[in-house]
Design an enzyme around this catalytic site. Structure first.
Site, PDB file in Angstrom:
ATOM      1  N   ASP A 128      57.611  63.851  32.086  1.00  0.00           N
ATOM      2  CA  ASP A 128      58.608  63.131  32.869  1.00  0.00           C
ATOM      3  C   ASP A 128      58.914  63.975  34.096  1.00  0.00           C
ATOM      4  O   ASP A 128      59.930  64.649  34.173  1.00  0.00           O
ATOM      5  CB  ASP A 128      59.858  62.901  32.023  1.00  0.00           C
ATOM      6  CG  ASP A 128      60.967  62.209  32.808  1.00  0.00           C
ATOM      7  OD1 ASP A 128      60.684  61.713  33.913  1.00  0.00           O
ATOM      8  OD2 ASP A 128      62.108  62.170  32.312  1.00  0.00           O
TER       9      ASP A 128
ATOM     10  N   ASP B  82      68.462  47.694  31.193  1.00  0.00           N
ATOM     11  CA  ASP B  82      68.052  49.072  30.919  1.00  0.00           C
ATOM     12  C   ASP B  82      68.945  49.629  29.813  1.00  0.00           C
ATOM     13  O   ASP B  82      69.681  48.878  29.151  1.00  0.00           O
ATOM     14  CB  ASP B  82      68.142  49.883  32.218  1.00  0.00           C
ATOM     15  CG  ASP B  82      67.200  51.078  32.246  1.00  0.00           C
ATOM     16  OD1 ASP B  82      66.958  51.681  31.192  1.00  0.00           O
ATOM     17  OD2 ASP B  82      66.687  51.406  33.341  1.00  0.00           O
TER      18      ASP B  82
ATOM     19  N   ASP C 166      60.088  53.472  27.213  1.00  0.00           N
ATOM     20  CA  ASP C 166      60.245  54.466  28.273  1.00  0.00           C
ATOM     21  C   ASP C 166      60.380  55.851  27.641  1.00  0.00           C
ATOM     22  O   ASP C 166      60.474  55.992  26.408  1.00  0.00           O
ATOM     23  CB  ASP C 166      61.501  54.101  29.088  1.00  0.00           C
ATOM     24  CG  ASP C 166      61.593  54.845  30.411  1.00  0.00           C
ATOM     25  OD1 ASP C 166      60.630  55.539  30.782  1.00  0.00           O
ATOM     26  OD2 ASP C 166      62.640  54.715  31.076  1.00  0.00           O
TER      27      ASP C 166
ATOM     28  N   GLU D 132      56.760  60.464  27.051  1.00  0.00           N
ATOM     29  CA  GLU D 132      55.728  61.442  27.407  1.00  0.00           C
ATOM     30  C   GLU D 132      55.495  62.528  26.339  1.00  0.00           C
ATOM     31  O   GLU D 132      54.397  63.100  26.356  1.00  0.00           O
ATOM     32  CB  GLU D 132      56.102  62.130  28.734  1.00  0.00           C
ATOM     33  CG  GLU D 132      56.031  61.209  29.922  1.00  0.00           C
ATOM     34  CD  GLU D 132      57.172  60.183  29.957  1.00  0.00           C
ATOM     35  OE1 GLU D 132      56.944  59.068  30.436  1.00  0.00           O
ATOM     36  OE2 GLU D 132      58.270  60.499  29.458  1.00  0.00           O
TER      37      GLU D 132
ATOM     38  N   ARG E  23      55.713  53.627  29.823  1.00  0.00           N
ATOM     39  CA  ARG E  23      55.643  54.606  30.921  1.00  0.00           C
ATOM     40  C   ARG E  23      54.521  55.608  30.692  1.00  0.00           C
ATOM     41  O   ARG E  23      53.767  55.918  31.594  1.00  0.00           O
ATOM     42  CB  ARG E  23      56.976  55.330  31.110  1.00  0.00           C
ATOM     43  CG  ARG E  23      57.002  56.153  32.392  1.00  0.00           C
ATOM     44  CD  ARG E  23      58.386  56.630  32.753  1.00  0.00           C
ATOM     45  NE  ARG E  23      58.838  57.727  31.912  1.00  0.00           N
ATOM     46  CZ  ARG E  23      59.960  58.411  32.107  1.00  0.00           C
ATOM     47  NH1 ARG E  23      60.766  58.080  33.112  1.00  0.00           N
ATOM     48  NH2 ARG E  23      60.313  59.382  31.298  1.00  0.00           N
TER      49      ARG E  23
ATOM     50  N   ASP F 122      59.282  56.469  38.304  1.00  0.00           N
ATOM     51  CA  ASP F 122      60.552  56.588  39.032  1.00  0.00           C
ATOM     52  C   ASP F 122      60.301  57.014  40.472  1.00  0.00           C
ATOM     53  O   ASP F 122      60.471  58.189  40.843  1.00  0.00           O
ATOM     54  CB  ASP F 122      61.475  57.575  38.312  1.00  0.00           C
ATOM     55  CG  ASP F 122      61.813  57.101  36.898  1.00  0.00           C
ATOM     56  OD1 ASP F 122      61.630  55.907  36.628  1.00  0.00           O
ATOM     57  OD2 ASP F 122      62.254  57.932  36.085  1.00  0.00           O
TER      58      ASP F 122
ATOM     59  N   HIS G 125      63.406  47.052  40.917  1.00  0.00           N
ATOM     60  CA  HIS G 125      64.149  47.895  39.957  1.00  0.00           C
ATOM     61  C   HIS G 125      64.735  49.081  40.702  1.00  0.00           C
ATOM     62  O   HIS G 125      64.064  49.692  41.538  1.00  0.00           O
ATOM     63  CB  HIS G 125      63.189  48.362  38.867  1.00  0.00           C
ATOM     64  CG  HIS G 125      63.820  49.212  37.798  1.00  0.00           C
ATOM     65  ND1 HIS G 125      64.961  48.858  37.121  1.00  0.00           N
ATOM     66  CD2 HIS G 125      63.442  50.411  37.274  1.00  0.00           C
ATOM     67  CE1 HIS G 125      65.264  49.785  36.229  1.00  0.00           C
ATOM     68  NE2 HIS G 125      64.353  50.738  36.305  1.00  0.00           N
TER      69      HIS G 125
ATOM     70  N   ASP H 103     -11.781  37.320  39.747  1.00  0.00           N
ATOM     71  CA  ASP H 103     -10.826  38.022  40.609  1.00  0.00           C
ATOM     72  C   ASP H 103     -11.351  38.004  42.044  1.00  0.00           C
ATOM     73  O   ASP H 103     -12.489  37.586  42.307  1.00  0.00           O
ATOM     74  CB  ASP H 103     -10.688  39.456  40.089  1.00  0.00           C
ATOM     75  CG  ASP H 103      -9.495  40.187  40.669  1.00  0.00           C
ATOM     76  OD1 ASP H 103      -8.679  39.561  41.374  1.00  0.00           O
ATOM     77  OD2 ASP H 103      -9.371  41.405  40.410  1.00  0.00           O
TER      78      ASP H 103
ATOM     79  N   GLU I 167      -9.980  34.964  46.810  1.00  0.00           N
ATOM     80  CA  GLU I 167      -9.151  34.293  47.824  1.00  0.00           C
ATOM     81  C   GLU I 167      -9.971  33.711  48.985  1.00  0.00           C
ATOM     82  O   GLU I 167      -9.450  32.766  49.598  1.00  0.00           O
ATOM     83  CB  GLU I 167      -8.101  35.283  48.366  1.00  0.00           C
ATOM     84  CG  GLU I 167      -7.044  35.667  47.362  1.00  0.00           C
ATOM     85  CD  GLU I 167      -7.554  36.578  46.258  1.00  0.00           C
ATOM     86  OE1 GLU I 167      -7.052  36.460  45.132  1.00  0.00           O
ATOM     87  OE2 GLU I 167      -8.476  37.388  46.513  1.00  0.00           O
TER      88      GLU I 167
ATOM     89  N   ASP J 262      -1.377  41.618  41.253  1.00  0.00           N
ATOM     90  CA  ASP J 262      -1.267  43.079  41.179  1.00  0.00           C
ATOM     91  C   ASP J 262       0.159  43.509  41.445  1.00  0.00           C
ATOM     92  O   ASP J 262       0.511  43.992  42.530  1.00  0.00           O
ATOM     93  CB  ASP J 262      -2.226  43.718  42.177  1.00  0.00           C
ATOM     94  CG  ASP J 262      -3.677  43.363  41.873  1.00  0.00           C
ATOM     95  OD1 ASP J 262      -3.951  42.930  40.741  1.00  0.00           O
ATOM     96  OD2 ASP J 262      -4.516  43.512  42.772  1.00  0.00           O
TER      97      ASP J 262
END
Length: 1761
Positions: free
Chosen positions: A210, A332, A449, A452, A532, A548, A606, A1308, A1311, A1415
């Site tokens: 804290d 609170d 709250d 920690e 917290r 805070d 707050h 093969d 082409e 390929d």
């Protein structure tokens, strides 16, 4: 020693890097003490740089290393002799590294004795899913020990500890790692001024407190970008799972140093391609965030010390009165009696029990606070404090070091004890107290709250003992420098251990306990927790606020980095105290804070005790603050559906909610430091004002299209900073183009707003597209079912429900849709199911659709049509360097192109004939315009038409590929699915689908050109969804229409983006917005290109021939392929064995290598049917000539074939022509005159090229470059159009077969490919324009002309009818002409079906051959691109296709190759151009397992091939072919189907795959996956590929073996996957697997049809399987259908198929069927007589297990063949 160390470093790196890498060795002592530690002393002129630093003589050595499996690496470490820093050094350690998933590495350094490790609630439940060898990522050095972590894909070093020493003592652990960049984010909890860390020797303590140094949470996690400029966007994360106090130092190297004072080193490293992926990986480990209740996203008001409930109500009423959206009110600790938990002040807060109801009346919620510390004193009136008493009785407290005395401290109520939430006793007490209190004070959520844990005393009321826990040898730079300052003594005892170890877990353990309490109180309602203190994993249950803060301009800025960091940490429900907690807030500060706070996920105002009020209404109902706050809160509430959807995405996938700009624009280095702006998800950019007096702000606009949220105007800039005008009531809000944001009419609370109509904001991107989704449920329930709606804009807006599990009780509907970026007013708007008002268009290009009334949970299409604009142009100058002068020289307009045509049209019943004249020059020199053209439209059938455009005066080349068209046209117009309209000005043809009115072809657009060497035609498309055109590598299956051009001209070109490859397929399939499909073929073989544009439209450009189009009407995608293959020819049926796995490679040294490979494969037990030999088996690469190194190959082939194997040899077309001795193939070719020559008017010589054959007796200098190294022989190219060539080819193949047996052929280089350009010497005879035409398509190496890597275009070929043609016209047909002679020769010489595989193809090649995708390279992207290629060749009518598994070029990476083996096991043509036994045993085993699945399903695959052969069905099937009405499938290209029933979803790690809307069973588990119509994250461990069988289908299968030779002898079985209605169907085609026959006559074949249906009689509902068959069998043995689990139910059955009737009737089982009443009943009910299709039938039944659908009866039909 130190000087030597420094000197050596100087040699390696420069002095600056040395200074940046000094790791501090001494923290308080001067030089003498430094050297006593054997560290180095080197003062520098900057005090924050260590003067005393480690030498190389500290640390550990690795004495041994082992890998028990590929994913784990272990090592034993021993400490090097050196002085101790802090004592109690650990001499021996263990290092353990594990690749837990492909993206997550864990490594630990531990001791032999037990030390504290974090007992993480979620991590212990996370299972490993190893898929990548750890050695690909982790390397260790041994002396000294160090760790290097690399990204496996590119070997980039990410985490490297070699620069300094590992220190591991009992209370001091230190590790330093260099990092690849200074772009570091995370580490917390602190107040960081910026999101990106300062690495200039900044030290950050991590220990929950804290206070304001080390803050409330403990987060040893950071993310780092791989590159300093973030060029590739790749990032990684590092998490140290350690809860002890520590500090982290960031250094400029860049490097990071960890110093922890306990526990172990337990690191996780997460690898991501993007920052978002890193977060997702981290959250998968620690737990994804909770999805908060919807109402918790509303605005909230709180303060500490209202004084009384009356004051609280006063605040509530004044804020209600402003009409401000306002959801939640807090109290609170002042509501408590003397600040004591579980009490309330019965004087000042006497009506608190009714307060929640007071708020609920107006739709608001109430949240109260609880702290952990429990007072020890009595309550008012000396009453017992029962909560304390019960806790004491249950032993719920943290104890002093003696373990028996509760530790006493002081917090708000005075003296307190502290609950030990790690203790089960405490958890039970806490839950019980909360349940009791909740009954007294109703509330809606809980705020915890001070956890920690905070203590106003140092340690305890007694202080703390002097020991090494309270005063450790080293204390990190924590608050006050004292471990127990403002908290508990470190030697306090908790259930999890000493507080020294678990201190930072206090808040985490409290959250876990509180979650149980909330579940007890709120049950199925979701509620909210706010904590917290936190630790990684808290976000799974809780939100967090940033603590805070204070009312100042720094804290409003620093809140943004804080929120962004908690997005990294997995807590997206985050925000800061709006207007500040401490101090008084000015109106301006609070106004600006309310503006930005309206976009905090947790939006709460707050403030603290003693300061002025700061709730909005305090400043006055008419104040600028209230007006501004109200304005932005209304926007927040409008966008809450979007924000809620972002939380759903965070909850389900781990995406961030508040998102750093760099997470989306990670390749833009400008975004790396942006932390004064942030995003909501991907799409909303928030730019607040964070400084006083500022009304003009410089902000960054990332690289996208953006719209101002409030004005809806489109920004004209991007990727730059801009000055925004933001007066006091304004902030910056911008929507990213491409977004669809769900909205809802706002109200003062979500209770009311959730009842209001919804809407959509559609922001179109650069491509006029957008996408988004909406998650909607009741907003409260845990585990709720939901309605998930996704929207897509592709010219139309599709609102599609993917999960309709929730129906809102308010009958919500979408009322308004706002579309940003619409250029001008639509001509019409249509909405399915709904009539809407005519839309209005705002002057800022915003389209408003109002009063739509589209019900939430239903699916809708919204379509708007826009008039054509100038930018819908068709390119008149497609070459480079266009300008106005060149354009107008062509008779075109620089802005808009117009063609004027005079046309005369004749209409006939069977066709349209038209003649017309073009009045425009083509402006292509050497390509004269053809002024008079003829067009004919043929109505071939109800679903196919053809139109031709040609020159009636001069004969032009037409493609000599025969097509199958009906003998007679369809003359009945009513039967035709289409109508045709020919337009005059401009000329065009429109083809309209009659059923929908959709124009599927509309060429009545500008740009039509017809000249000698250049023809162009454009058409509008029916939608943006176009598939096909090839062969080239496409990055997606659906074409991108954003002005992309694709060239087509066959070429020896490996796959690459926009590279024209081996084949030519000018065919595409188009999807219409109605989900109908059509196909279009341009029968033209000249070089061409196609250009897409977003209109949507398509332009063809070809360099010769005519325009000859065929259109098939479908209307389904599968019917399109069926109709197309009916036109071009059905695919060949391959031999059964060719569906087995195949091995090949280019580079076998000799026949022994092939033999060894064969033996290794057999030893590994990997199914394997076919072995290849590439050109290395040939002597000098000469066709038909065996190399001396392969003289044993014929005998090896024979022996392999005797064991059931098959062999395929390669043959190239080119024949060596200048041998020094007789070469029969060439000699006989010359004699038969088969080779391509020049036209006789130019020369009578052969057109010589060079390919693979070497010239004899030449020593090759391979150090020379390729061009210089052309040492090849002259080669001649056979002209396969000629019948004499086919006869010659047959003769050569037959002679080769007599000496070297084979089963298939691989052709093969056809082409045709040449290694010289045009001809030897490069001088092509004849017309130079044919080599370099006036227009050159965007082909690979276009600057080299059409002759590049092939023959001269002037070469002459002779068609089978004797007609001479130019190679210019028929070049792309060479592979096609090569295919049929090869297939005919194979059948002739083998007498069996076999298979021919070719590289170059053209429409109808599939009648004779299969194809591989060329390929390719060994890279990850080739996996999904191979799927795209296969799906395209499915369209092209070549289903027998696949890619070279593991790649042809480049070395393959282990996991990539293994994943490719899994994918390749489902290629129809499954060939690895490497081999699976070349890796390790794991690789071989996984390969074997996945191939066993393939072989199991070969009967199904063979049946699919038969259906392709006879019906034209696809085998590899895109999802859209089966689920065309689901538009999600229109974009899917990383998954595919085998036929209709088997879904394959390949990939690595975790696959995000789509599950279409059907019932699906996991093939591995036979379980219904229970998901449909949505994307699913499918875990994919290394040995796994995702396979799912579709309900409603029956798949034949067979027990796998080492090859099909053996598997075909095994029994057959059926997998029956029942549909939702309990039905299924399927079929089986079976023959001898290789016979040559006409399968349409079913000679020597068997065809069975299966169906499962439910029969209902008076006694039960039964499911039966019926098998019908026909055919004539000539089978080697009887076949039996064996037992197989039926998906959906357990099924035990036997089906006998025998060659004799006796075997059926002598079966005990079959006899019993005739005595079964049930059987007879079923037979009679189905009228199953003894003959079905002329086949003798025996019927019997078997009962199966009882299940939810009742008793099932299997009706088995036995067939006499």
């Amino acid at each position: 020693m130190c000087m030597l160390f420094v000197t050596s470093i100087f040699i390696i790196i420069n002095i600056i890097i040395i200074v940046y890498l000094l790791i501090t060795c001494l923290f308080t002592s001067p030089s003498l003490k430094c050297e006593q530690r054997r560290c180095c002393w080197s003062p520098v002129d900057e005090r924050h740089i260590p003067w005393c630093f480690f030498s190389i003589h500290h640390g550990y050595t690795a004495e041994s290393q082992e890998q028990p499996n590929p994913y784990v690496m272990n090592a034993r470490l021993r400490r090097m002799p050196s002085p101790s820093l802090f004592g109690e050094d650990i001499q021996e350690l263990s290092f353990q590294a594990e690749m837990q998933t492909n993206n997550r590495l864990r490594f630990k350094v531990i001791t032999d004795t037990q030390r504290f490790e974090v007992p993480h609630e979620h991590v212990k439940s996370v299972k490993s899913n190893p898929s990548s060898p750890v050695s690909d990522t982790v390397e260790i050095t041994h002396d000294p020990f160090a760790l290097i972590v690399r990204r496996k894909e590119n070997k980039k070093v990410l985490f490297d500890t070699r620069q300094t020493s590992l220190v591991f003592a009992d209370q001091y652990l230190q590790l330093t790692a260099t990092l690849p960049s200074s772009n570091i984010y995370g580490l917390g909890e602190h107040v960081h001024r910026h999101y990106r860390h300062d690495v200039n020797w900044r030290t950050w303590p991590i220990f929950t407190r804290d206070g304001m140094d080390n803050l409330y949470g403990h987060y040893p996690f950071f993310m780092c970008m791989d590159e300093g400029n973030a060029a590739n966007g790749k990032a990684f994360g590092v998490f140290l799972m350690n809860s002890n106090a520590m500090e982290v130092t960031l250094q400029p190297a860049p490097a990071i140093t960890y110093r922890a004072i306990g526990g172990i080193f337990d690191f996780y490293i997460f690898f991501g391609d993007t920052p978002e992926q890193v977060v997702q990986e981290f959250l998968e480990l620690i737990g994804r965030p909770v999805i908060p209740p919807y109402w918790s996203l509303g605005f909230q008001i709180s303060r500490w010390d209202y004084g009384s409930l009356a004051e609280v109500k006063k605040v509530v009423e004044r804020n209600r009165a402003t009409g401000l959206p306002y959801e939640i009110q807090y109290t609170d600790i002042d509501y408590m009696e003397n600040k004591m938990d579980f009490t309330y002040d019965k004087v000042k807060f006497s009506e608190l029990p009714q307060f929640a109801e007071y708020l609920h009346e107006k739709g608001q919620k109430y949240i109260l606070i609880l702290d952990p510390a429990i007072a020890t004193r009595k309550r008012e009136g000396n009453a017992a404090y029962e909560s304390y008493d019960r806790g004491t009785a249950q032993g719920a407290w943290v104890y002093e070091s003696d373990g028996t005395s509760p530790l006493l401290g002081e917090v708000w109520p005075g003296e307190t004890v502290f609950p030990d939430y790690t203790s089960e006793n405490c958890i039970q007490w806490w839950v019980d107290e909360y349940v009791r209190f909740s009954k007294e004070i109703k509330h809606d959520a809980l705020w915890i709250d001070m956890n920690e844990v905070a203590n106003f005393k140092k340690g305890s009321t007694k202080g703390c003992q002097a020991n090494n826990l309270n005063y450790p040898p080293y204390t990190p730079k924590i608050l006050d420098g004292v471990m127990y300052s403002k908290t508990l003594c470190m030697d306090a005892k908790q259930a999890w251990g000493s507080h020294y170890d678990v201190h930072s877990l206090y808040g985490y353990s409290m959250v876990l306990a509180t979650e149980k309490a909330l579940q007890q109180v709120f049950g199925e309602n979701r509620t909210l927790m706010l904590t917290r203190s936190s630790f990684p994993g808290v976000g799974k249950y809780s939100g967090h606020w940033l603590g805070d803060n204070a009312a100042n301009w720094n804290d409003i800025k620093w809140a943004i980095p804080g929120m962004l960091e908690f997005g990294l940490f997995g807590i997206p429900y985050i925000g800061a105290d709006i207007c500040g907690f401490f101090d008084n807030s000015s109106e301006e500060l609070c106004r600006r804070w309310m503006q930005v706070g309206a976009f905090y996920p947790f939006s709460r105002n707050h403030n603290a005790q003693g300061y002025e009020d700061q709730d909005p209404a305090f400043y006055g109902p008419d104040s600028l603050l209230v007006k501004s706050a109200k304005h932005y809160l209304i926007i927040r509430y409008t966008l809450l559906p979007y924000l809620y959807t972002l939380f759903y995405k965070a909850h389900t996938t781990g995406e961030t909610v508040v998102r750093p700009v760099m997470h989306e624009f990670y390749t833009d280095p400008n975004t790396l430091t942006i932390d004064r702006q942030f995003l909501w998800g991907k799409h909303l950019l928030i730019t607040p004002v964070l400084d006083p007096g500022v009304t003009k702000l410089t902000a960054y606009i990332p690289d996208a299209l953006w719209y101002n949220y409030e004005t809806m105007e489109q920004l004209t800039i991007r990727k730059t900073s801009v000055q925004m005008d933001l007066p006091g009531d304004t902030m910056g809000l911008h929507i990213r183009g491409g977004a669809i944001l769900p909205t809802q009419r706002p109200d003062v609370t979500t209770t009311y707003s959730r009842r209001h109509p919804m809407g959509l904001i559609v922001a179109l991107d650069d491509n006029n597209q957008a996408a988004g989704e909406l998650f909607w449920d009741d907003g409260d329930s845990r585990g709720t079912v939901a309605c998930l709606i996704t929207g897509f804009v592709h010219g139309i807006l599709t609102m599609r429900v993917t999960n309709a599990g929730y129906r809102d009780p308010n009958n919500l509907h979408f009322e308004n849709i706002t579309i940003l970026g619409v250029p001008h007013t639509p001509t019409s708007v249509s909405v399915t199911q709904v009539n809407s008002e005519m839309p209005t268009l705002h002057h800022t290009q915003v389209l408003f659709l109002r009063n739509l009334n589209l019900t939430l949970g239903e699916t809708y299409l919204v379509e708007w049509k826009v008039l054509p604009e100038d930018y819908h142009r068709f390119d008149c100058y497609p070459e480079n360097n266009a300008d106005e002068a060149k354009c107008t020289a062509r008779g075109c307009i620089w802005k808009v192109s117009v063609v004027y045509i005079n046309i005369i049209i004749h209409f006939l019943f069977q066709k349209i004939t038209a003649s017309f004249c073009l009045y425009r020059s083509s402006a292509y020199p050497g390509s004269p315009n053809i002024d008079t053209l003829r067009v004919e439209v043929y109505y071939h059938s109800s679903d196919m038409l053809q139109f031709k455009i040609w020159d009636p005066a001069t004969e032009r080349y037409e493609v000599p590929v025969p097509l199958s068209v009906p003998d007679a046209p369809e003359t009945d117009e009513n039967k035709r699915l289409y109508k045709v309209v020919v337009t005059n000005n401009p000329f065009g043809i429109q083809v309209i689908r009659k059923s929908t009115g959709t124009k599927i072809w509309d060429s009545s657009v500008p740009g039509f050109t017809f000249s000698d060497l250049f023809i162009q035609i454009s058409t509008k498309l029916s939608s943006e969804f176009v598939y096909g055109f090839g062969e080239t590598e496409h990055p997606t299956y659906k074409h991108d229409l954003n002005f992309h051009t694709w060239g087509m001209f066959s070429k020896d070109q490996p796959p690459g983006y926009k590279m024209n490859c081996y084949g030519v397929h000018p065919f595409y399939m188009g999807l219409e917005n109605t989900a109908d499909a059509h196909g279009v073929l341009l029968l033209n073989s000249n070089a061409m290109d196609v250009t897409f544009q977003p209109t949507p439209a398509l332009t063809y450009r070809t360099l010769g021939g005519i325009l000859d189009f065929y259109i098939v009407l479908g209307p389904t995608p599968e019917m399109v392929v069926q109709e197309y293959t009916a036109l071009i020819g059905r695919p060949v049926l391959p031999a059964y064995w060719s569906l087995g796995f195949q091995l090949c490679r280019y580079g076998y040294a000799n026949d022994s290598e092939i033999e060894s490979l064969y033996k290794d494969m057999r030893k590994a037990g990997i199914p394997y049917d076919v072995q290849y030999a590439d050109i290395d088996y040939m002597e000098r690469q000469l066709n038909f000539v065996l190399s001396p190194k392969f003289q044993r190959l014929p005998a090896l082939v024979d022996s392999m074939r005797e064991e059931g194997m098959r062999f395929i040899f390669i043959l190239d077309p080119a024949i060596s022509g200048n041998e020094t001795r007789s070469y029969p193939a060439f000699d006989r070719g010359i004699e038969a005159d088969v080779f391509i020559k020049w036209p006789k008017n130019l020369s009578d010589d052969i057109v010589w090229g060079k390919v693979w054959p070497d010239f004899p007796n030449v020593t090759v200098d391979e150090s020379l470059d390729w061009e210089t190294q052309i040492y090849r022989s002259y080669t001649a190219f056979p002209d396969f159009f000629r019948e004499r060539t086919a006869a010659w080819w047959l003769k050569e193949i037959k002679d080769f077969y007599e000496n070297t047996t084979f089963d298939g052929l691989w052709i093969d280089m056809n082409e045709p490919a040449s290694f010289v350009h045009g001809t030897v010497g490069g001088d092509c005879l004849g017309n130079e324009l044919l080599e370099f035409p006036p227009y050159m398509p965007p082909l690979e190496s276009k600057h080299m002309g059409l002759k590049h890597k092939t023959l001269c275009m002037n070469s002459e070929q002779i068609l089978s009818n004797g007609k001479a043609v130019r190679h210019y016209d028929v070049h792309s047909l060479y592979g096609w002409s090569h295919s049929k002679p090869t297939y005919d020769a194979l059948l002739n010489v083998t007498g069996k079906r076999g298979i021919v595989v070719t590289r170059s193809t053209y429409p109808s090649s599939g009648k004779w051959v299969g194809h591989w995708l060329g390929d390719n390279a060994a890279s990850w992207d080739q996996l999904f691109k191979s799927i795209i290629g296969m799906m395209e060749f499915s369209l092209f009518g070549i289903p027998y296709t696949g890619a070279d598994i593991c790649g042809f070029f480049n070395p393959a990476e282990y996991e990539m190759c293994l994943r490719w083996m899994q994918l390749g096991a489902f290629y129809p043509y499954s060939r690895n151009h490497n081999d699976p036994v070349s890796w390790d045993t794991t690789f071989a085993n996984i390969s074997r397992d996945v191939l066993n699945i393939r072989y199991t399903l070969l009967p199904y695959l063979y049946t699919l091939m038969f259906e392709a052969h006879t019906k034209g069905n696809t085998v590899i099937r895109p999802l859209l072919h089966e689920f065309v009405h689901d538009k999600v499938t229109w974009d899917i290209y990383k998954q595919f189907l085998w036929g209709p029933a088997l879904l394959i979803s390949p990939g690595a790690r975790s696959v995000n795959a789509y599950v279409p809307n059907a019932r699906w069973y996991d093939m591995h588990t036979a379980k219904d996956i229970g998901v449909r119509g949505q994307m699913v994250s499918m875990p994919t461990p290394l040995e796994h590929i995702n396979l799912h069988i579709r309900g409603g289908y029956i798949l034949p299968w067979q027990k796998p073996e080492i090859s099909t030779f053996y598997s075909r002898k095994n029994p057959l079985g059926l997998i029956v996957a029942l549909s939702d209605t309990g039905t299924a169907q399927g079929s089986l085609f079976w023959d001898d697997g290789e016979g040559i026959s006409n399968h349409s006559e079913y000679l020597y074949t068997f065809l069975a049809y299966f169906c499962v249906s439910k029969l209902v009689n008076s006694t039960a509902s039964k499911t039966c399987i019926l098998i019908k068959g026909r055919g004539k069998a000539n089978l080697d043995s009887s076949l039996a259908f064996n037992h197989r689990a039926r998906f959906g139910h357990n099924l035990s059955h036997l089906i006998c198929i025998s060659s004799t009737s006796e075997s059926c009737f002598t079966s005990t089982t079959s006899k019993s069927c005739f005595t079964s009443t049930t059987s007879r009943l079923l037979v009679n009910k189905k009228h199953l007589l003894v003959k079905v299709f002329g086949v003798l039938v025996c019927v019997y039944t078997l009962l199966v297990e009882q299940n939810l659908l009742g008793n099932f009866v299997l009706l088995v039909v036995l067939l006499k063949l």
